[in-house]
Design a protein around this motif. Sequence first.
Motif, PDB file in Angstrom:
ATOM      1  N   THR A 121       0.837  -1.204   0.000  1.00 29.41           N
ATOM      2  CA  THR A 121       0.000   0.000   0.000  1.00 29.41           C
ATOM      3  C   THR A 121       0.871   1.253   0.000  1.00 29.41           C
ATOM      4  O   THR A 121       0.692   2.149  -0.833  1.00 29.41           O
ATOM      5  N   VAL A 122       1.818   1.306   0.907  1.00 27.39           N
ATOM      6  CA  VAL A 122       2.693   2.473   1.007  1.00 27.39           C
ATOM      7  C   VAL A 122       3.570   2.600  -0.242  1.00 27.39           C
ATOM      8  O   VAL A 122       3.714   3.684  -0.814  1.00 27.39           O
ATOM      9  N   GLY A 123       4.127   1.494  -0.688  1.00 24.54           N
ATOM     10  CA  GLY A 123       5.012   1.521  -1.851  1.00 24.54           C
ATOM     11  C   GLY A 123       4.316   2.007  -3.116  1.00 24.54           C
ATOM     12  O   GLY A 123       4.821   2.890  -3.819  1.00 24.54           O
ATOM     13  N   VAL A 124       3.148   1.452  -3.389  1.00 20.69           N
ATOM     14  CA  VAL A 124       2.440   1.839  -4.605  1.00 20.69           C
ATOM     15  C   VAL A 124       1.838   3.231  -4.463  1.00 20.69           C
ATOM     16  O   VAL A 124       1.752   3.976  -5.436  1.00 20.69           O
ATOM     17  N   CYS A 125       1.464   3.619  -3.258  1.00 25.16           N
ATOM     18  CA  CYS A 125       1.010   4.992  -3.020  1.00 25.16           C
ATOM     19  C   CYS A 125       2.125   5.968  -3.380  1.00 25.16           C
ATOM     20  O   CYS A 125       1.883   6.988  -4.051  1.00 25.16           O
ATOM     21  N   LEU A 126       3.340   5.661  -2.972  1.00 22.82           N
ATOM     22  CA  LEU A 126       4.477   6.523  -3.302  1.00 22.82           C
ATOM     23  C   LEU A 126       4.717   6.588  -4.806  1.00 22.82           C
ATOM     24  O   LEU A 126       5.024   7.649  -5.347  1.00 22.82           O
ATOM     25  N   VAL A 127       4.541   5.464  -5.490  1.00 19.96           N
ATOM     26  CA  VAL A 127       4.692   5.454  -6.955  1.00 19.96           C
ATOM     27  C   VAL A 127       3.628   6.354  -7.584  1.00 19.96           C
ATOM     28  O   VAL A 127       3.922   7.193  -8.441  1.00 19.96           O
ATOM     29  N   ALA A 128       2.378   6.191  -7.169  1.00 17.37           N
ATOM     30  CA  ALA A 128       1.282   6.992  -7.739  1.00 17.37           C
ATOM     31  C   ALA A 128       1.487   8.481  -7.462  1.00 17.37           C
ATOM     32  O   ALA A 128       1.297   9.322  -8.356  1.00 17.37           O
ATOM     33  N   MET A 129       1.877   8.818  -6.244  1.00 16.08           N
ATOM     34  CA  MET A 129       2.082  10.228  -5.912  1.00 16.08           C
ATOM     35  C   MET A 129       3.284  10.807  -6.667  1.00 16.08           C
ATOM     36  O   MET A 129       3.251  11.961  -7.099  1.00 16.08           O
ATOM     37  N   THR A 130       4.312   9.997  -6.854  1.00 13.76           N
ATOM     38  CA  THR A 130       5.472  10.445  -7.626  1.00 13.76           C
ATOM     39  C   THR A 130       5.078  10.721  -9.071  1.00 13.76           C
ATOM     40  O   THR A 130       5.494  11.732  -9.657  1.00 13.76           O
ATOM     41  N   LEU A 131       4.267   9.854  -9.651  1.00 13.79           N
ATOM     42  CA  LEU A 131       3.803  10.069 -11.025  1.00 13.79           C
ATOM     43  C   LEU A 131       2.993  11.362 -11.130  1.00 13.79           C
ATOM     44  O   LEU A 131       3.134  12.112 -12.097  1.00 13.79           O
ATOM     45  N   LYS A 132       2.156  11.639 -10.136  1.00 16.06           N
ATOM     46  CA  LYS A 132       1.347  12.864 -10.159  1.00 16.06           C
ATOM     47  C   LYS A 132       2.235  14.107 -10.044  1.00 16.06           C
ATOM     48  O   LYS A 132       2.073  15.077 -10.800  1.00 16.06           O
TER      49      LYS A 132
END
Length: 155
Positions: A121-132
């Motif tokens: 959850t945390v890892g993919v959240c960081l990926v999504a936020m980085t992309l944004k």
Amino acid sequence: MVPDSPSLRSRLQTRFWERHANPWSAGSRFLTMPALLYAVYTRDGRLLLATLGFAVVNPVAFPPPERTNSWLSRVVLAEREWLGEGRGTMGLDYPNVLNLLNVPATLLALWAAWRQRPVATVGVCLVAMTLKVWWVDAIARRTAAGRTGVWRDES
């Protein structure tokens, strides 16, 4: 002769973007995804509703900023200009591909939160936020509003 006045829709859109350009508005929106994922992870319906309500109200909850030279203001103004030019938010072209990639990342983060997998959850959240963040920074670099932080009134 009476000069043409902007339509109600145009005035509301201008007001929306003026208020959303407040760094507190843009910055606090970064809390939305982690709060949403936490609400899903903990199965907290009230937090989920509060988070969704915050996401809706946030762009107009703050007054227009006195200055728009902060990075957060510039990316909001750049997004307004980008969308106003009909460039859209998703596609196979750069930088819109970043938002396209954000869709599966966000869905995967929601799935991981639902399955209560904290590391994923945390890892993919960081990926999504980085992309944004990458997307808004990229469009800011490509638009006059993003480079200067100058508010351009469309009236």
